[in-house]
Design a protein around this motif. Sequence first.
Motif: not given
Length: 288
Positions: A15-26, A122-131
Amino acid sequence: MSAVIADGSADHAAGYRAGRTLPFRVEVVRQLRRRRTLVVGGVLAAMPLLVLAAFAVAGTPGRTGRTTFIELATASGPNFAATMLFMGTGFLLVIPVALFCGDTVASEASWSSLRYLLAAPVPRARLLVRKFLVGLLFSAVAVTLLPLVGLAVGTAAYGWGDLQLPAGASLTAGQALPRLAVAVVFVLLSEIVIAAAAFWLSTATDAPLGAVGGAVFASIVTGVLDAITALGDLRAWLPAHWQYAWADALQPRVEWGGMVQGVSLSLSYAVVLLALAFRGFTRKDVVS
């Protein structure tokens, strides 16, 4: 956990989905609740009031030969807003941009929480994009807040009227507002190079102050170099050379050349710096 930290991968649970980690709103809420965000917002909101108080004590700025936006600050609310943008360009607005983008990843490392974010995972690229996107969002609010509060304060103090230009012409209030919006957008886009530099440094160090200070120092150095006229046409390659090109939007006829060159240069440098940030962080062994 070491395997996760080293290469950013793990055996994912069902059930893990990388797209749901570190939501922008959070991430937005997390950064909004930080004390430095509230302090920066308070300082920027208070600056127009401090300038207004200075004018009230010292009187209307006198003419010194060449007319500037500061000397026309008390002409109307739009003039006061333009004055606040003029005062903020070059240094005052550089600080919050560098802070919001330079503190974001390095602060997680300094709190020893970065490795736990990656272990979530949290995928590293996603972490950087969100940050970075959240840092840009807060930077945009900071850049907009100063002239916006200046417009409200100036209108209350000096009334609603035409925007008097240093060249002697004027724009109606209806013309001035969209022009001021263009100027604010240009300032934000021209500051993206500072945001990218701060973000790159943030991925390379565990010291938030080092990342923020490094970006601010780079801005100061480019400004000093731009003041050296002996460099001639080489100054056109410095981001600081175009930082006041937004004034071309506040002319009887908008001049786009300088703003286009300034934005193009800023975005070009930013792409390189962000590429360095992503390349370095995806290969980095995160242990903090």
